[in-house]
Design an enzyme around this catalytic site. Structure first.
Site, PDB file in Angstrom:
ATOM      1  N   ASP A  34       0.837  -1.201   0.000  1.00 57.36           N
ATOM      2  CA  ASP A  34       0.000   0.000   0.000  1.00 57.36           C
ATOM      3  C   ASP A  34       0.875   1.256   0.000  1.00 57.36           C
ATOM      4  OD1 ASP A  34      -2.183   1.649   0.142  1.00 57.36           O
ATOM      5  OD2 ASP A  34      -2.922   0.901   2.050  1.00 57.36           O
ATOM      6  N   ASP A  35       0.677   2.132  -0.977  1.00 52.43           N
ATOM      7  CA  ASP A  35       1.442   3.390  -1.076  1.00 52.43           C
ATOM      8  C   ASP A  35       2.946   3.137  -1.134  1.00 52.43           C
ATOM      9  OD1 ASP A  35      -1.045   4.534  -0.855  1.00 52.43           O
ATOM     10  OD2 ASP A  35      -0.562   5.817   0.834  1.00 52.43           O
ATOM     11  N   CYS A  74      -6.010   4.256  -3.884  1.00 54.58           N
ATOM     12  CA  CYS A  74      -6.207   2.869  -3.444  1.00 54.58           C
ATOM     13  C   CYS A  74      -7.369   2.097  -4.064  1.00 54.58           C
ATOM     14  CB  CYS A  74      -6.366   2.837  -1.923  1.00 54.58           C
ATOM     15  SG  CYS A  74      -4.974   3.541  -1.004  1.00 54.58           S
ATOM     16  N   ARG A  78      -7.422  -1.412  -6.592  1.00 57.65           N
ATOM     17  CA  ARG A  78      -7.813  -2.709  -6.035  1.00 57.65           C
ATOM     18  C   ARG A  78      -8.949  -3.326  -6.845  1.00 57.65           C
ATOM     19  NH1 ARG A  78      -5.385  -2.948  -0.839  1.00 57.65           N
ATOM     20  NH2 ARG A  78      -4.055  -1.091  -0.749  1.00 57.65           N
ATOM     21  N   LYS A 128      -6.122  -5.405   3.964  1.00 63.26           N
ATOM     22  CA  LYS A 128      -6.952  -4.252   3.604  1.00 63.26           C
ATOM     23  C   LYS A 128      -7.844  -4.566   2.409  1.00 63.26           C
ATOM     24  CE  LYS A 128      -6.406   0.474   1.815  1.00 63.26           C
ATOM     25  NZ  LYS A 128      -5.443   1.571   1.563  1.00 63.26           N
ATOM     26  N   HIS A 130     -10.918  -2.404   1.254  1.00 58.51           N
ATOM     27  CA  HIS A 130     -11.106  -1.060   0.671  1.00 58.51           C
ATOM     28  C   HIS A 130     -11.900  -1.062  -0.642  1.00 58.51           C
ATOM     29  CE1 HIS A 130      -9.252   3.244   0.746  1.00 58.51           C
ATOM     30  NE2 HIS A 130     -10.536   3.191   1.052  1.00 58.51           N
ATOM     31  N   SER A 155      -9.270   1.649   4.576  1.00 58.51           N
ATOM     32  CA  SER A 155      -7.912   2.065   4.933  1.00 58.51           C
ATOM     33  C   SER A 155      -7.800   2.304   6.435  1.00 58.51           C
ATOM     34  CB  SER A 155      -7.537   3.334   4.173  1.00 58.51           C
ATOM     35  OG  SER A 155      -6.192   3.665   4.379  1.00 58.51           O
ATOM     36  N   HIS A 234       1.218   2.325   4.015  1.00 60.04           N
ATOM     37  CA  HIS A 234       0.287   3.449   4.104  1.00 60.04           C
ATOM     38  C   HIS A 234       0.414   4.127   5.460  1.00 60.04           C
ATOM     39  CE1 HIS A 234      -3.477   5.708   3.978  1.00 60.04           C
ATOM     40  NE2 HIS A 234      -3.664   5.342   2.733  1.00 60.04           N
ATOM     41  N   ASP A 286      -0.363  -0.867  -4.922  1.00 56.08           N
ATOM     42  CA  ASP A 286      -1.565  -0.237  -5.471  1.00 56.08           C
ATOM     43  C   ASP A 286      -1.339   1.121  -6.105  1.00 56.08           C
ATOM     44  OD1 ASP A 286      -1.078   1.113  -3.083  1.00 56.08           O
ATOM     45  OD2 ASP A 286      -3.180   1.139  -2.444  1.00 56.08           O
ATOM     46  N   ASN A 287      -0.371   1.884  -5.617  1.00 61.38           N
ATOM     47  CA  ASN A 287      -0.079   3.195  -6.188  1.00 61.38           C
ATOM     48  C   ASN A 287       1.227   3.697  -5.594  1.00 61.38           C
ATOM     49  OD1 ASN A 287      -2.735   3.872  -4.125  1.00 61.38           O
ATOM     50  ND2 ASN A 287      -0.800   4.879  -3.639  1.00 61.38           N
ATOM     51  N   LYS A 307       1.960   9.601  -5.360  1.00 66.47           N
ATOM     52  CA  LYS A 307       0.541   9.303  -5.201  1.00 66.47           C
ATOM     53  C   LYS A 307      -0.322  10.495  -5.612  1.00 66.47           C
ATOM     54  CE  LYS A 307      -2.801   7.568  -1.764  1.00 66.47           C
ATOM     55  NZ  LYS A 307      -2.974   7.042  -0.393  1.00 66.47           N
TER      56      LYS A 307
END
Length: 504
Positions: A34-35, A74, A78, A128, A130, A155, A234, A286-287, A307
């Site tokens: 994540d992130d 996010c 996903r 997660k 989301h 999140s 994240h 994811d990003n 991001k």
């Protein structure tokens, strides 16, 4: 016994689809950070990140240099990962889901778990989700093809956290999380197991759950799909006893190290259960990194911004494919995206693809033959895609054209003013043009160069863009359905005053 050449090829193909064990379907482990920035892992060049397990996967597997997510935030990424379809088709835009969101990933969308289930796969998710909660938990993973779910439905910053412990023994979570909503719950299937969640204990619970799932599936000779969408890295960062203070990179480094430890323990569970050589492990994110957090955010390496933007730092991600004995160690520069995971897993399992418009391609030629992939283009949508503006950027081969650009609050604080929230939406005519093979930092705009080759390139990319957008049908926006505080999960639903009384 004589067998002709076509017969041999047919049998070999069946064995390939069934895995090395002949009659055993392959298992799949999908690891989703994540992130995470392109430059955050040791194997991608960070000098002080401690990611020995992921680096080992990269050394013994296939490391991608040009792998992409589909959105710089996010929830949309996903949705694309699990459906093989751009988030615009499923309606998971603009932005992300919140605890009280009325919408979610539409139940008529077919997830990767639902693709594998008809073949007898056991399916589980830890981490997660989301992709929506909804009324009576209607959008939770157990209604989207997963047999088991242990995790947070959104999140982990989407709830008040300033009074919560993020690192032991009692280091409070740094900064401000969302306030005015319920505290973050840990859910088991559709039941709240703990609220608020204990961040320092979370990874231990995930490891135990994943290990038991793998061991049980292997013992019963049941093929399995394990999806681990990690909360790391994240904001706010957190970690348990074994990770806290372990790295030279501060709290972000500790959080990343804990993610790496979980990956290592999952791999160990595969080895201990005897299914290591019949399991494809795929890792990506994811990003891009949330640069606004400065040293507590990630690092995009040599890529531009992060991001929230459609520059490379917002959407190009680390990616590693690992399968002992099947995938040869190496590096590939072939284009690939998270959209390609569903059709790849389906091909390897011999599963039937959904009868809808898919945007992904089977990556098998890249993974097993070190050959060229089927993907020739990458399409960049912003956080808030619309039919009015369409694609912000398109990459074809080594060239990327920006038709629109915009900064983001999530990428502010860097010296590059193009990343700032004050870099408002700007149309580019002619489009900005970059050769990403020699200029991955997107520094040198080629469309200002008086060279007929670049004019031809822009015309070619424009043709690809036009063809793609003609085939794009935007689904009803799910995030625009609004929020209802009554939908926020509460382990004591009749308590008052909500949300502060939601504890168990």
């Amino acid at each position: 016994m004589h067998m002709d050449y076509p017969g041999i090829i047919f049998i070999f193909t069946l064995l390939l689809l069934a895995g090395l064990d002949g009659d055993a379907l392959p298992n799949f482990v999908l690891l989703f950070a994540d992130d995470l920035g392109y430059g955050d892992l040791g194997s991608y060049g960070h000098p002080s990140s401690q990611t020995p397990n992921l680096d080992k996967l990269a050394a013994n597997g296939l490391r991608f240099t040009d792998f992409y997510c589909t959105s710089p935030v996010c929830s949309p990424s996903r949705a694309a990962l699990l459906t093989g379809r751009y988030q615009t088709r499923s309606g998971v835009y603009p932005g992300v889901f919140y605890p009280g969101s009325r919408g979610g990933l539409p139940l008529n969308e077919t997830t990767l778990a639902e693709v594998l289930k008809p073949l007898g796969y056991a399916t589980a998710i830890i981490g997660k989700w989301h992709l929506g909660l909804g009324a009576n938990g209607m959008y939770l993973p157990i209604h989207q093809g997963f047999d088991h779910f242990l995790g947070v439905p959104y999140s982990h910053d989407q709830g008040p956290c300033s009074s919560l412990t993020c690192f032991p023994p009692d280091t409070k979570c740094y900064g401000t999380c969302d306030v005015g909503v319920v505290t973050v719950p840990l859910m088991s299937n559709d039941t709240i197991a703990k609220q608020p969640v204990s961040f320092p204990d979370l990874e231990r619970a995930y490891v135990d759950y994943a290990t038991n799932f793998i061991m049980k599936s292997a013992k019963s000779k049941e093929p399995f799909f394990l999806y681990y969408p990690s909360h790391h890295t994240h904001y706010p960062q957190f970690g348990g006893t074994e990770a806290t203070g372990h790295t030279q990179r501060g709290r972000f480094g500790d959080s990343l190290y804990e993610l790496d430890r979980t990956v290592g323990k999952i791999i160990q569970a595969l080895e201990d259960s005897g299914v290591h050589n019949n399991t494809l492990v795929f890792f990506t994110a994811d990003n891009g990194p949330e640069l606004m957090r400065m040293s507590r955010g990630g690092n995009a390496g040599l890529l531009k911004c992060g991001k929230g933007t459609t520059y490379e730092g917002g959407m190009r991600e680390p990616a590693i494919a690992y399968w002992p004995g099947r995938i040869q160690p190496g590096v590939t520069c072939e284009l690939a995206t998270i959209l390609d995971i569903l059709p790849t897993f389906a091909k390897l399992a011999g599963a039937k693809l959904p009868s809808v418009q898919l945007d992904g391609f089977d990556m098998s030629p890249i993974l097993f033959d070190n050959g060229p992939g089927a993907r020739k283009a990458v399409f960049y949508y912003p956080v808030d895609p619309s039919e009015k503006y369409g694609l912000f950027a398109v990459r074809v081969g080594k060239y990327k054209a920006h038709y629109y650009s915009r900064g983001s609050a999530q990428s502010s604080t860097t010296p590059d003013q193009d990343c700032s929230v004050l870099a408002f939406l700007k149309q580019h005519d002619p489009p900005l043009l970059f050769n990403l093979e020699i200029d991955p930092s997107e520094n040198y705009n080629l469309s200002v160069v008086d060279d007929p080759e670049y004019k031809d390139v822009l015309e070619m990319i424009q043709g690809v863009k036009k063809e793609f957008e003609m085939g794009m049908v935007f689904g009803e926006s799910q995030t625009s359905k609004g929020r209802d505080s009554a939908l926020e999960p509460c382990c004591t639903p009749d308590c008052s005053p909500k949300p502060s009384c939601c504890t168990c």
